[in-house]
Enzyme design. Structure first.
Site, PDB file in Angstrom:
ATOM      1  N   GLU A  98       0.850  -1.204   0.000  1.00 32.28           N
ATOM      2  CA  GLU A  98       0.000   0.000   0.000  1.00 32.28           C
ATOM      3  C   GLU A  98       0.878   1.245   0.000  1.00 32.28           C
ATOM      4  O   GLU A  98       1.989   1.253   0.557  1.00 32.28           O
ATOM      5  CB  GLU A  98      -0.910  -0.017   1.241  1.00 32.28           C
ATOM      6  CG  GLU A  98      -1.870   1.154   1.296  1.00 32.28           C
ATOM      7  CD  GLU A  98      -3.013   0.950   2.287  1.00 32.28           C
ATOM      8  OE1 GLU A  98      -2.963  -0.024   3.067  1.00 32.28           O
ATOM      9  OE2 GLU A  98      -3.957   1.764   2.276  1.00 32.28           O
ATOM     10  N   ASN A 151     -12.335  -1.018  -1.711  1.00 33.19           N
ATOM     11  CA  ASN A 151     -11.686  -1.690  -0.582  1.00 33.19           C
ATOM     12  C   ASN A 151     -12.460  -1.387   0.688  1.00 33.19           C
ATOM     13  O   ASN A 151     -12.798  -0.226   0.954  1.00 33.19           O
ATOM     14  CB  ASN A 151     -10.253  -1.153  -0.435  1.00 33.19           C
ATOM     15  CG  ASN A 151      -9.582  -1.625   0.850  1.00 33.19           C
ATOM     16  OD1 ASN A 151      -9.181  -2.775   0.956  1.00 33.19           O
ATOM     17  ND2 ASN A 151      -9.486  -0.741   1.841  1.00 33.19           N
ATOM     18  N   GLU A 152     -12.749  -2.409   1.464  1.00 33.26           N
ATOM     19  CA  GLU A 152     -13.452  -2.239   2.746  1.00 33.26           C
ATOM     20  C   GLU A 152     -14.599  -1.231   2.587  1.00 33.26           C
ATOM     21  O   GLU A 152     -14.632  -0.188   3.245  1.00 33.26           O
ATOM     22  CB  GLU A 152     -12.482  -1.847   3.863  1.00 33.26           C
ATOM     23  CG  GLU A 152     -11.449  -2.932   4.094  1.00 33.26           C
ATOM     24  CD  GLU A 152     -10.633  -2.815   5.384  1.00 33.26           C
ATOM     25  OE1 GLU A 152     -10.712  -1.778   6.072  1.00 33.26           O
ATOM     26  OE2 GLU A 152      -9.916  -3.774   5.698  1.00 33.26           O
ATOM     27  N   TYR A 212      -7.241  -9.561  10.486  1.00 33.34           N
ATOM     28  CA  TYR A 212      -5.962  -9.357  11.162  1.00 33.34           C
ATOM     29  C   TYR A 212      -5.993 -10.011  12.537  1.00 33.34           C
ATOM     30  O   TYR A 212      -7.042 -10.019  13.191  1.00 33.34           O
ATOM     31  CB  TYR A 212      -5.688  -7.858  11.329  1.00 33.34           C
ATOM     32  CG  TYR A 212      -5.372  -7.165  10.017  1.00 33.34           C
ATOM     33  CD1 TYR A 212      -4.088  -7.175   9.502  1.00 33.34           C
ATOM     34  CD2 TYR A 212      -6.364  -6.509   9.295  1.00 33.34           C
ATOM     35  CE1 TYR A 212      -3.794  -6.543   8.288  1.00 33.34           C
ATOM     36  CE2 TYR A 212      -6.084  -5.889   8.078  1.00 33.34           C
ATOM     37  CZ  TYR A 212      -4.784  -5.900   7.584  1.00 33.34           C
ATOM     38  OH  TYR A 212      -4.497  -5.289   6.387  1.00 33.34           O
ATOM     39  N   GLU A 248      -6.209  -9.242   2.476  1.00 38.39           N
ATOM     40  CA  GLU A 248      -5.439  -8.622   3.566  1.00 38.39           C
ATOM     41  C   GLU A 248      -5.479  -9.566   4.751  1.00 38.39           C
ATOM     42  O   GLU A 248      -6.573  -9.930   5.218  1.00 38.39           O
ATOM     43  CB  GLU A 248      -6.024  -7.271   3.985  1.00 38.39           C
ATOM     44  CG  GLU A 248      -5.737  -6.162   3.008  1.00 38.39           C
ATOM     45  CD  GLU A 248      -6.207  -4.793   3.508  1.00 38.39           C
ATOM     46  OE1 GLU A 248      -6.214  -4.549   4.736  1.00 38.39           O
ATOM     47  OE2 GLU A 248      -6.570  -3.977   2.638  1.00 38.39           O
TER      48      GLU A 248
HETATM   49  O1  AHR Z   1      -3.352  -2.831   5.719  1.00 37.86           O
HETATM   50  C1  AHR Z   1      -3.664  -1.636   6.361  1.00 37.86           C
HETATM   51  C2  AHR Z   1      -5.125  -1.277   6.212  1.00 37.86           C
HETATM   52  O2  AHR Z   1      -5.922  -2.240   6.836  1.00 37.86           O
HETATM   53  C3  AHR Z   1      -5.679  -1.210   4.822  1.00 37.86           C
HETATM   54  O3  AHR Z   1      -5.436   0.006   4.219  1.00 37.86           O
HETATM   55  C4  AHR Z   1      -7.151  -1.394   5.022  1.00 37.86           C
HETATM   56  O4  AHR Z   1      -7.781  -1.980   3.914  1.00 37.86           O
HETATM   57  C5  AHR Z   1      -7.225  -2.249   6.269  1.00 37.86           C
HETATM   58  O5  AHR Z   1      -8.126  -1.768   7.173  1.00 37.86           O
END
Ligand code: AHR
Length: 519
Positions: free
Chosen positions: A53, A199-200, A266, A323
């Site tokens: 990114e 994205n998101e 995550y 991600e």
């Molecule tokens: O990877 C960092 C961020 O995490 C990304 O920009 C976003 O898509 C996610 O929330």
């Protein structure tokens, strides 16, 4: 006697032997069965993909230093980083975001670099002088031999911006956009493999409801015009972790136009986004909680895939985890290197477990992109001006590259759990595959940081008689590679395994990853 009966007898004998066996350091033996006679789905190489990114020192300083830098470079790309990425066979790169993508105007990043505008980075702070744009990204992917995945600006862009960007990248012939690309230095079109439509979209991409986004998705997807014989996979912006309602709504409303749905997840050591926990100063409580977070990927994929099965039982639509990774507090000395975090043995085990999970879901998961490639979150590589260090996570990708394009093999693991406090995870995690040359590969992770374990791996079906392996471990759960001590966590040859009568007995060190090759 039939091969399957012989295999059952061999397994019964081995189980009896294993039952009476105690292993190194007296911990109980573990049994694993690899069904080498039951090939499953192909493990798409793209599940070992990367995400880069436009933020912090991920691109600027990490990949791109410019042609006039004193740091050795190939047309502006760091030579050391290019070589390291080539060595792990990066299959695909996602760019320019992330959240950044939904504020990005592709026209800012083309043309003479000294004339490009400087913009605020609305998502991550600081400024972006657009020295790294479409040409720099597409050429970079070409340089390291990776496929290209571009995230489209849906949040603040338009279908016209998208379709013109795609035309600029992919058009042959004499359209003005193709001519503009040529004038900017690229004659032949590039191959654009994937586009992410936003994205998101439930969050930083525009805070949309799934019903609304499904319509927006369909609108954009209609205008993704791929050149003949160069298909572009259209990826819908998927759910936040376990939000299966999002997936259900998208599949119901727009499923026929979707080639893949993304998923982001995550692992946060503390589970608290405000205080995520340190990347290097942690105890066993956050060792196990982080691994538990990584293991949660299995349940997430299973749940989203079940919803997708309702509409798509033949699994035409992929679930691409574009991600994933461990997200800790930013390094206290990071300065403007936003989202910079160190990378420890804990990250290596998380990565190995997660890749195992993707492999076992190869029928639905066809791409994944770890966040992120260089200097951001769970990175492969850290740089500081001219210095570079490879992280423990890098070495996992290196060890697992043998699975790229292999066929997944069903595997059963019978192992006692590893506990800490109230937390409990499987003691051993594993995955297996057969590569295109017919060689078997078995990945083993010992999550227990204290106890070595002997595993007996019963190979059912065709396999070779020779064994070799690699192991990754380190003295402490917090061990890291630094610029001054870059070799603390590195793979070494593994010779604590013996193959006899179709059973491998392997002694796994505590907190270790082993990848075996049977040829
Ligand atoms: O990877 C960092 C961020 O995490 C990304 O920009 C976003 O898509 C996610 O929330």
């Amino acid at each position: 006697m039939k091969a399957s009966v012989r295999a059952r007898i061999r397994r019964a004998i081995a189980l009896l032997m294993a039952a009476s066996a105690t292993c190194v350091h007296g911990s109980p033996a573990v049994d694993i069965t690899v069904h080498a006679d039951r090939p499953g789905a192909v493990i798409h190489p793209e599940i070992y993909g990367q995400f880069a990114e436009q933020l912090g020192h991920g691109i600027y300083g990490g990949i791109w230093v410019g042609e006039h830098s004193s740091i050795p470079n190939i047309k502006g790309y760091r030579k050391d980083v290019v070589e390291a990425l080539k060595a792990i066979k990066v299959p695909v790169i996602r760019w320019p975001g992330g959240c950044f993508a939904d504020q990005y105007d592709w026209r800012d990043g083309i043309g003479p670099r000294n004339q490009r505008p400087v913009r605020m980075n609305g998502s991550w702070g600081g400024e972006d002088d657009n020295q790294f744009g479409t040409h720099e990204f597409m050429d970079f992917a070409e340089l390291i031999g990776a496929k290209t995945y571009v995230s489209i600006n849906v949040g603040t862009g338009s279908p016209r911006d998208m379709s013109q960007w795609i035309e600029y990248i992919t058009a042959d012939g004499h359209s003005s956009l193709a001519q503009q690309r040529r004038a900017n230095g690229r004659d032949k079109p590039w191959k654009l493999d994937y586009v992410g439509i936003g994205n998101e979209m439930w969050g930083c991409g525009g805070s949309m409801r799934p019903q609304f986004y499904a319509d927006v998705y369909s609108q954009y997807a209609t205008f993704v015009h791929a050149p003949p014989n160069a298909p572009i996979t259209r990826i819908a912006s998927g759910a936040n972790a376990g939000d299966v309602h999002w997936t259900d709504t998208l599949m119901a409303a727009a499923g026929s136009q979707i080639d893949a749905i993304s998923l982001h997840n995550y692992s946060i050591p503390t589970g608290d986004w405000k205080h995520k926990g340190s990347a290097t100063q942690f105890g066993e409580d956050q060792w196990i909680s982080t691994l538990q977070g990584a293991l949660g990927m299995d349940d997430l994929i299973t749940r989203h895939s079940q919803v997708m099965d309702k509409y798509d039982p033949k699994k035409r639509v992929a679930l691409d985890v574009d991600e994933w990774g461990n997200w800790t507090d930013q390094d206290p000395d990071a300065g403007d290197a936003v989202l910079y975090q160190q990378n420890s043995l804990r990250d290596a085990l998380s990565a190995a477990i997660t890749l195992d999970i993707f492999q076992t879901h190869a029928d639905r998961v066809r791409m994944a992109n770890i966040a992120q490639m260089v200097n951001v979150l769970q990175a492969m590589i850290l740089t500081d001006k001219s210095k570079m260090v490879l992280t423990p996570t890098y070495y996992v990708f290196d060890m697992y590259k043998v699975f790229q394009g292999a066929t997944n093999l069903p595997i059963e693991v019978e192992a006692p759990p590893y506990h800490y406090g109230n937390a409990k995870v499987p003691g051993i995690h594993a995955a297996a595959g057969r590569d295109v040359a017919g060689v078997l590969h078995v990945a083993l992770v010992n999550l227990d940081p204290h106890h070595a374990t002997t595993v007996h791996i019963h190979l059912v079906g065709p396999h070779g008689a020779n064994l070799q392996g690699k192991m990754l471990t380190a003295p402490a759960i917090t061990s890291v590679n630094t610029f001054s001590r870059p070799h603390e966590v590195e793979p070494v040859p593994f010779d604590h395994a013996v193959l006899k009568d179709g059973v491998i007995a392997a002694d796994l060190s505590p907190k270790s990853i082993v990848v075996l090759e049977i040829h």
